[in-house]
Design an enzyme around this catalytic site. Structure first.
Site, short mmCIF file in Angstrom:
data_model
loop_
_atom_site.label_atom_id
_atom_site.label_comp_id
_atom_site.label_asym_id
_atom_site.label_seq_id
_atom_site.Cartn_x
_atom_site.Cartn_y
_atom_site.Cartn_z
N GLU A 106 0.82 -1.21 0.00
CA GLU A 106 0.00 0.00 0.00
C GLU A 106 0.85 1.26 0.00
O GLU A 106 1.96 1.28 0.55
CB GLU A 106 -0.90 0.02 1.25
N ASP A 132 -8.11 -4.72 8.38
CA ASP A 132 -7.57 -3.52 7.74
C ASP A 132 -7.45 -3.63 6.22
O ASP A 132 -6.70 -2.88 5.60
CB ASP A 132 -6.20 -3.17 8.34
#
Length: 361
Positions: free
Chosen positions: A64, A235
């Site tokens: 990410e 998450d």
């Protein structure tokens, strides 16, 4: 003689630098300092240019990029999540980050963020619990005893006043590691044989598991009046920890709603399921806990503003302590419009070095 354009220096904080910085400041001081900086920055929420993180998912994990900026500084974090990494001797999470000037785009800080991410995640959890849990909460169940667990335990001790920990993990070795690392901290520790045993009678429940599955670690029958839940491990899409019934029974708070709808435990809920962004509570726009019997949930996925806050805190601490070094991250030339000249300058410098060696030889 040509004069190079002058770029502001880029401060480089390596992994050894960060270890030294945290040891000199003290972990407790870093947890408190990062939590305070996050609270300050959340209170100026509208000043930030915000977006959900950019994620590349694979069968093994996720990589990410997490960007954010205010009018003066831009920050991003590179971070991964690969639960199987430990089988190959690698960390599950690895991260680094950058702070840059918005006015020029010049990078000012390049930093290790693996340790810092652990600190900021724990600091964020403790800040949320301090804001939402019942005053006087002293007992916490910590479900998931991996690499993040020591930081969570110590943050809750320092920032919330937790005195007793009840631990559970499906991996007994992880719990044994956590117990050994918490020796001498003053925390009373009970190792439990199930999630249900760990959460019974707890004021706060923190779930911080790594497995990327739609799990239901905490179920509605485990809830008790007044309990506060920090759901930290859910998450990314397809990864949850809380049964939908837990969310339905609670007031739910999130960091950045557009990101949490995609990645948090609330991904299981309808698009109109009501949630409140935590910054609204911190600035007094929205009530947090309304009564001692309320059940509150902080559905945490980690947000770029927290990394910005942590980077700024660590940068300031590094400058205070004289830790870190300058790194030449950007090519400099005499004429900023002539990038190609950098290659000519290096060729000329190489020729000059060769001639010097020939003469001295």
């Amino acid at each position: 003689m040509t004069t190079l354009t002058t770029l502001p220096p880029t401060l480089y904080l390596s992994a050894p630098d960060m270890v030294r910085l945290i040891q000199r400041k003290g972990l407790a001081a870093c947890l408190r300092g990062v939590a305070d900086r996050i609270a300050q920055d959340f209170k100026r929420w509208p000043e930030f240019d915000k977006s959900p993180r950019v994620a590349c998912h694979s069968a093994d994990g996720v990589i990410e990029l997490m960007p954010i900026a205010d009018a003066h500084e831009f920050a991003f974090k590179y971070v991964n999540g690969h639960p199987k990494n430990t089988q190959a001797g690698l960390p599950t999470v690895m991260a680094f980050g950058v702070l840059a000037d918005v006015a020029t785009g010049a990078p000012r800080v390049l930093s290790e963020l693996t340790l810092v991410t652990a600190i900021r995640t724990a600091a964020m959890s403790a800040l949320a619990a301090k804001t939402l849990a019942r005053p006087g909460s002293r007992v916490m169940a910590l479900i998931g005893n991996g690499a993040q667990s020591e930081f969570q335990a110590l943050a809750f001790k320092e920032l919330v006043g937790i005195k007793e920990l009840r631990l559970f993990d499906t991996d007994g070795a992880a719990t044994a590691k956590l117990v050994a690392n918490l020796v001498g901290t003053g925390l009373s520790i009970q190792v439990c044989s199930s999630v249900a045993q760990a959460v019974r009678g707890a004021d706060i429940v923190t779930t911080v598991t790594a497995d990327k599955t739609n799990a239901t670690i905490l179920t509605p029958e485990m809830l008790e009046p007044g309990m506060h839940v920090n759901g930290v491990g859910g998450d990314c899409p397809g990864k949850t920890e809380l049964h939908p019934g837990v969310l339905s029974a609670a007031q739910v708070f999130v960091e950045f709603e557009p990101q949490s709808r995609i990645e948090g435990d609330i991904q299981q809920m309808p698009a109109d399921f009501p949630v409140t962004e935590l910054w609204q509570v911190l600035v007094g726009q929205h009530a947090g806990r309304r009564s001692a019997a309320d059940i509150t949930v902080f559905d945490s996925v980690g947000f770029a503003l927290e990394d910005y806050s942590a980077l700024c805190f660590m940068r300031d601490a590094a400058l205070e302590l004289g830790i870190g070094s300058a790194v030449d991250l950007i090519v400099q030339t005499a004429d900023p419009k002539n990038l190609f000249s950098a290659l000519q300058q290096e060729a000329a410098a190489s020729t000059e070095r060769a001639q010097t060696l020939a003469i001295s030889g």
